[in-house]
Scaffold this active site. Structure first.
Site, mmCIF file in Angstrom:
data_model
loop_
_atom_site.group_PDB
_atom_site.id
_atom_site.type_symbol
_atom_site.label_atom_id
_atom_site.label_comp_id
_atom_site.label_asym_id
_atom_site.label_seq_id
_atom_site.Cartn_x
_atom_site.Cartn_y
_atom_site.Cartn_z
ATOM 1 N N LYS A 1 16.684 4.048 1.890
ATOM 2 C CA LYS A 1 17.558 4.638 3.133
ATOM 3 C C LYS A 1 18.518 3.214 2.530
ATOM 4 C CE LYS A 1 14.613 4.117 6.561
ATOM 5 N NZ LYS A 1 14.613 3.149 7.528
ATOM 6 N N GLU B 1 7.706 2.220 -6.131
ATOM 7 C CA GLU B 1 7.878 2.016 -4.374
ATOM 8 C C GLU B 1 8.112 3.601 -3.773
ATOM 9 O OE1 GLU B 1 7.590 0.464 -2.199
ATOM 10 O OE2 GLU B 1 8.516 -1.839 -2.970
ATOM 11 N N ASP B 2 7.463 3.367 -2.878
ATOM 12 C CA ASP B 2 7.843 4.345 -1.554
ATOM 13 C C ASP B 2 9.354 4.465 -0.993
ATOM 14 O OD1 ASP B 2 7.066 2.140 -0.212
ATOM 15 O OD2 ASP B 2 5.871 2.733 1.117
ATOM 16 N N ARG C 1 -0.819 6.397 7.051
ATOM 17 C CA ARG C 1 0.091 6.955 5.532
ATOM 18 C C ARG C 1 -1.070 8.067 5.432
ATOM 19 N NH1 ARG C 1 1.734 1.315 4.456
ATOM 20 N NH2 ARG C 1 -0.031 -0.407 5.122
ATOM 21 N N LYS D 1 1.336 -0.691 0.384
ATOM 22 C CA LYS D 1 -0.073 0.192 -0.061
ATOM 23 C C LYS D 1 0.779 1.034 -0.046
ATOM 24 C CE LYS D 1 -3.370 -2.048 2.941
ATOM 25 N NZ LYS D 1 -2.783 -3.028 4.783
ATOM 26 N N GLY D 2 1.901 1.213 0.183
ATOM 27 C CA GLY D 2 3.092 2.012 0.781
ATOM 28 C C GLY D 2 3.078 3.071 -0.638
ATOM 29 N N ASP E 1 14.392 0.019 0.951
ATOM 30 C CA ASP E 1 15.326 -0.056 2.823
ATOM 31 C C ASP E 1 16.318 -1.248 2.746
ATOM 32 O OD1 ASP E 1 16.012 -0.328 5.351
ATOM 33 O OD2 ASP E 1 14.040 0.749 5.874
ATOM 34 N N ASP F 1 3.620 3.900 6.496
ATOM 35 C CA ASP F 1 2.984 3.491 7.714
ATOM 36 C C ASP F 1 3.957 3.222 9.028
ATOM 37 O OD1 ASP F 1 3.187 1.001 6.641
ATOM 38 O OD2 ASP F 1 1.830 0.310 8.110
#
Ligand SMILES: O=P(O)(O)OC[C@H]1O[C@H](OP(=O)(O)OP(=O)(O)O)[C@H](O)[C@@H]1O
Ligand SMILES: [Mg+2]
Length: 180
Positions: free
Chosen positions: A130, A98-99, A164, A42-43, A102, A158
């Site tokens: 990141k 993508e958000d 969010r 969902k990001g 990581d 989130d």
């Protein structure tokens, strides 16, 4: 600012300006093509919906839900497809949206999946990177901002499904997840 945040990293205006810039770059790089943008739910939902409005070549959209974090601030390491694409990617110029990258585990899994499904090309666009979190050697082809080694929330990102809907992005106070 939301009281659960330690500080804001990117306000709404800064985010929107970056998304516009990324849309312009993609429009240039995909001139004459019709890429298929795949939003990783969902990001990435908020980033995707703002980004597509800033792209001026014809595009198609599809959605896929992946989850590895669940109710935690640490990746479980097990990437699962919760919801798959509607149409085949074979022969398509795929852009994975993508958000955040990581550990890189989600992206490595997705890139391999798209290659296995015989996409013509696969590029990755992520709003945040990141690098300090990386466990596998993978980089987004396009990214907006580098973020520090902290758990960030807002604008789609989130913690345990919360935050969010914040229009900005900030660092979550560590006592929020330390105490559950
Ligand atoms: O590089 P990684 O360590 O794999 O982390 C990045 C992924 O983790 C988050 O998704 P999550 O599993 O939390 O699902 P969500 O988008 O529904 O929140 C985020 O939205 C990325 O998809
Ligand atoms: Mg998440």
């Amino acid at each position: 600012m939301h009281p659960d945040l330690e500080r804001i990293l990117f306000d709404e205006e800064t985010l929107q300006a970056k998304v516009a810039e990324m849309g312009a770059t993609l429009s240039r790089d995909y001139a004459g093509k019709t890429p298929l943008l795949i939003c990783i739910l969902k990001g990435a939902a908020l980033f995707m919906s703002d980004l597509v409005k800033r792209i001026d070549v014809p595009i198609e959209m599809d959605f896929m839900a992946i989850s590895s974090y669940g109710q935690s601030t640490k990746s479980s390491g097990a990437v699962r497809i919760l919801y798959d694409l509607e149409r085949p990617v074979e022969g398509r110029d795929v852009i994975i949206v993508e958000d955040i990258v990581d550990t890189g585990l989600t992206l490595a899994y997705l890139r391999d999946t798209m290659i296995r499904r015989q996409a013509a090309s696969v590029k990755i666009v992520s709003l945040f990177d990141k690098p300090s979190g990386r466990k596998v050697d993978i980089q987004p082809d396009y990214f907006g901002f580098t973020v520090p080694d902290a758990f960030i929330v807002g604008y789609g990102l989130d913690y345990a499904e919360r935050y969010r809907n914040l229009p900005y992005v900030g660092i979550l106070k560590s006592d929020i997840y330390a105490t559950g």
